[in-house]
Design a protein around this motif. Structure first.
Motif, mmCIF file in Angstrom:
data_model
loop_
_atom_site.group_PDB
_atom_site.id
_atom_site.type_symbol
_atom_site.label_atom_id
_atom_site.label_comp_id
_atom_site.label_asym_id
_atom_site.label_seq_id
_atom_site.Cartn_x
_atom_site.Cartn_y
_atom_site.Cartn_z
ATOM 1 N N ARG A 34 116.099 105.922 29.829
ATOM 2 C CA ARG A 34 117.545 106.070 29.630
ATOM 3 C C ARG A 34 118.014 105.376 28.337
ATOM 4 N NH1 ARG A 34 116.709 105.275 35.063
ATOM 5 N NH2 ARG A 34 117.457 106.964 36.430
ATOM 6 N N LEU A 35 117.213 105.554 27.300
ATOM 7 C CA LEU A 35 117.548 104.969 26.003
ATOM 8 C C LEU A 35 117.813 106.033 24.938
ATOM 9 C CD1 LEU A 35 114.891 102.085 25.847
ATOM 10 C CD2 LEU A 35 117.307 101.921 26.498
ATOM 11 N N GLN A 36 117.854 107.283 25.342
ATOM 12 C CA GLN A 36 118.055 108.349 24.374
ATOM 13 C C GLN A 36 119.481 108.298 23.816
ATOM 14 O OE1 GLN A 36 117.576 112.278 25.939
ATOM 15 N NE2 GLN A 36 117.393 113.228 23.929
ATOM 16 N N ASP A 37 119.546 108.329 22.483
ATOM 17 C CA ASP A 37 120.822 108.339 21.754
ATOM 18 C C ASP A 37 121.669 107.101 22.042
ATOM 19 O OD1 ASP A 37 120.146 110.855 20.736
ATOM 20 O OD2 ASP A 37 121.054 111.890 22.437
ATOM 21 N N VAL A 38 121.022 106.010 22.449
ATOM 22 C CA VAL A 38 121.750 104.758 22.653
ATOM 23 C C VAL A 38 121.912 104.061 21.305
ATOM 24 C CG1 VAL A 38 121.716 102.488 23.762
ATOM 25 C CG2 VAL A 38 120.954 104.518 25.022
ATOM 26 N N GLU A 39 123.114 103.691 20.990
ATOM 27 C CA GLU A 39 123.390 103.076 19.687
ATOM 28 C C GLU A 39 122.693 101.720 19.576
ATOM 29 O OE1 GLU A 39 127.249 101.861 16.906
ATOM 30 O OE2 GLU A 39 127.532 102.742 18.910
ATOM 31 N N GLY A 40 122.046 101.500 18.442
ATOM 32 C CA GLY A 40 121.348 100.252 18.191
ATOM 33 C C GLY A 40 119.919 100.225 18.683
ATOM 34 N N VAL A 41 119.436 101.286 19.344
ATOM 35 C CA VAL A 41 118.063 101.357 19.845
ATOM 36 C C VAL A 41 117.282 102.345 18.980
ATOM 37 C CG1 VAL A 41 116.573 101.937 21.793
ATOM 38 C CG2 VAL A 41 118.777 100.810 22.195
ATOM 39 N N GLU A 42 116.168 101.883 18.415
ATOM 40 C CA GLU A 42 115.340 102.759 17.585
ATOM 41 C C GLU A 42 114.637 103.796 18.458
ATOM 42 O OE1 GLU A 42 112.165 102.150 13.993
ATOM 43 O OE2 GLU A 42 111.719 101.153 15.894
ATOM 44 N N PRO A 43 114.734 105.071 18.115
ATOM 45 C CA PRO A 43 114.055 106.099 18.926
ATOM 46 C C PRO A 43 112.549 105.874 18.962
ATOM 47 C CG PRO A 43 115.640 107.105 17.424
ATOM 48 C CD PRO A 43 115.532 105.658 17.029
ATOM 49 N N GLU A 44 111.950 106.180 20.083
ATOM 50 C CA GLU A 44 110.510 105.961 20.264
ATOM 51 C C GLU A 44 109.685 106.779 19.282
ATOM 52 O OE1 GLU A 44 107.015 104.370 21.905
ATOM 53 O OE2 GLU A 44 109.111 103.769 22.197
ATOM 54 N N TRP A 45 110.107 107.986 18.916
ATOM 55 C CA TRP A 45 109.309 108.846 18.041
ATOM 56 C C TRP A 45 109.060 108.204 16.686
ATOM 57 C CZ3 TRP A 45 111.151 110.278 13.323
ATOM 58 C CH2 TRP A 45 112.539 110.306 13.117
ATOM 59 N N LYS A 46 109.922 107.265 16.266
ATOM 60 C CA LYS A 46 109.747 106.610 14.969
ATOM 61 C C LYS A 46 108.580 105.639 14.973
ATOM 62 C CE LYS A 46 114.472 106.984 13.223
ATOM 63 N NZ LYS A 46 115.607 106.262 12.616
#
Length: 315
Positions: free
Chosen positions: A268-280
């Motif tokens: 539940r971290l998708q598109d959460v502001e301030g959280v780097e996306p896992e794909w990076k």
């Protein structure tokens, strides 16, 4: 023979000569009769033979000075036009795998309408983009795509997800029935056993954000030396672990695919502001996942190196 010559031979000699002449004449008559018979047979054959055979040219018995005809090569280029007068051959051009007009990839097998989840519109054309709403579908897809072309596995994936829409349904399936569905992909016995076993482990311990499992030599060779494969890590354990690392059949390709398309959704971290996306944080080695990550970085203005993970800023 005159009288003078007759006087040179005795009567016996003359009789002998006469007999010899008669024998010679008899042999000539015999040869003449044979030639006449052969000629008659040839005439009869030419009259009764087929039209194609009757058109054959007679053989020449003797040709004291045979004349050889010189073959004159015809010009391949017209004296009046610069290009050869040849009928152009039609070339078969392979069609694209992704439509230039619609976001959905080309496929002879369209997704069935009764899938247990909603398909998404892809940006790049990967199957994972379409099925990313279902973590179960992502894992099944990764197992089916192993040593298989996506064009062949895509219709099998739809059939599998409609026949066994949940891990519980696949866990109770007969492996022989699963083999019949995936037979065209090859290695059907091993794949079927792996799919059913994966579903059973899933039912016993469903992937969730609070449980991570160790995996050695991932994401790079030599990583995870301080953990055991499928070791359950505590929530405060700083060692690296993955929420689907305990499932049978999940290897490097499946983990990369999960991290790019499914991990942020599960946590539940998708598109959460301030959280780097896992794909990076993924440096995939797959020939399809690597270009996708490069495409995602380019959208943000970076030139991503699929081999090293280095990404200089685009000018």
């Amino acid at each position: 023979m005159d009288d003078a010559n007759h006087q040179l031979f005795s009567p016996a000699q003359l009789i002998a000569r006469a007999c010899a002449s008669l024998e010679f004449g008899s042999s000539l008559l015999t040869q003449a009769a044979t030639d006449l018979s052969s000629a008659t047979a040839l005439l009869n054959y030419s009259i009764t033979s087929s039209p194609q055979q009757s058109k054959r040219r007679p053989l020449k018995l003797a040709d004291p000075q045979p004349q050889t005809k010189r073959k004159v090569k015809k010009p391949t280029v017209s004296p009046y036009f610069p290009e050869p007068q040849k009928k152009p051959r039609k070339k078969t051009v392979a069609g694209p795998t992704i439509s230039p007009f619609f976001p959905e990839p080309f496929s002879r097998e369209r997704p069935p309408p009764d899938l247990p989840f909603e398909l998404q519109s892809p940006e790049f054309g990967l199957i994972q983009e379409r099925i990313c709403e279902s973590l179960f579908a992502l894992v099944v897809q990764a197992i089916l795509w192993n040593k298989t072309k996506g064009t062949a596995a895509r219709p099998i994936l739809w059939k599998m997800l409609c026949t066994y829409p949940t891990p519980e349904a696949l866990a109770s399936a007969d492996p022989l029935a699963v083999q019949e569905i995936i037979r065209v992909l090859g290695l059907q016995e091993r794949r079927a056993q792996c799919l059913v076993k994966m579903a059973n482990v899933w039912v016993a311990a469903p992937p969730c954000p609070t449980r991570r499992y160790g995996r050695r030599n991932y994401p790079r060779k030599g990583d995870g030396k301080n953990v055991k494969d499928r070791e359950l890590l505590a929530p405060d354990d700083e060692r690296e672990g993955w929420e689907i690392g305990h499932l049978p059949g999940v290897g490097e390709y499946a983990l990369d695919s999960y991290r790019i398309f499914g991990r942020d959704r599960l946590r539940r971290l998708q598109d959460v502001e301030g959280v780097e996306p896992e794909w990076k944080r993924v440096v995939p080695g797959d020939k399809e996942l690597a270009p996708y990550v490069k495409f995602k970085w380019a959208q943000e203005g970076w030139e991503y190196n699929v081999s090293t993970g280095v990404k200089p800023k685009l000018e």
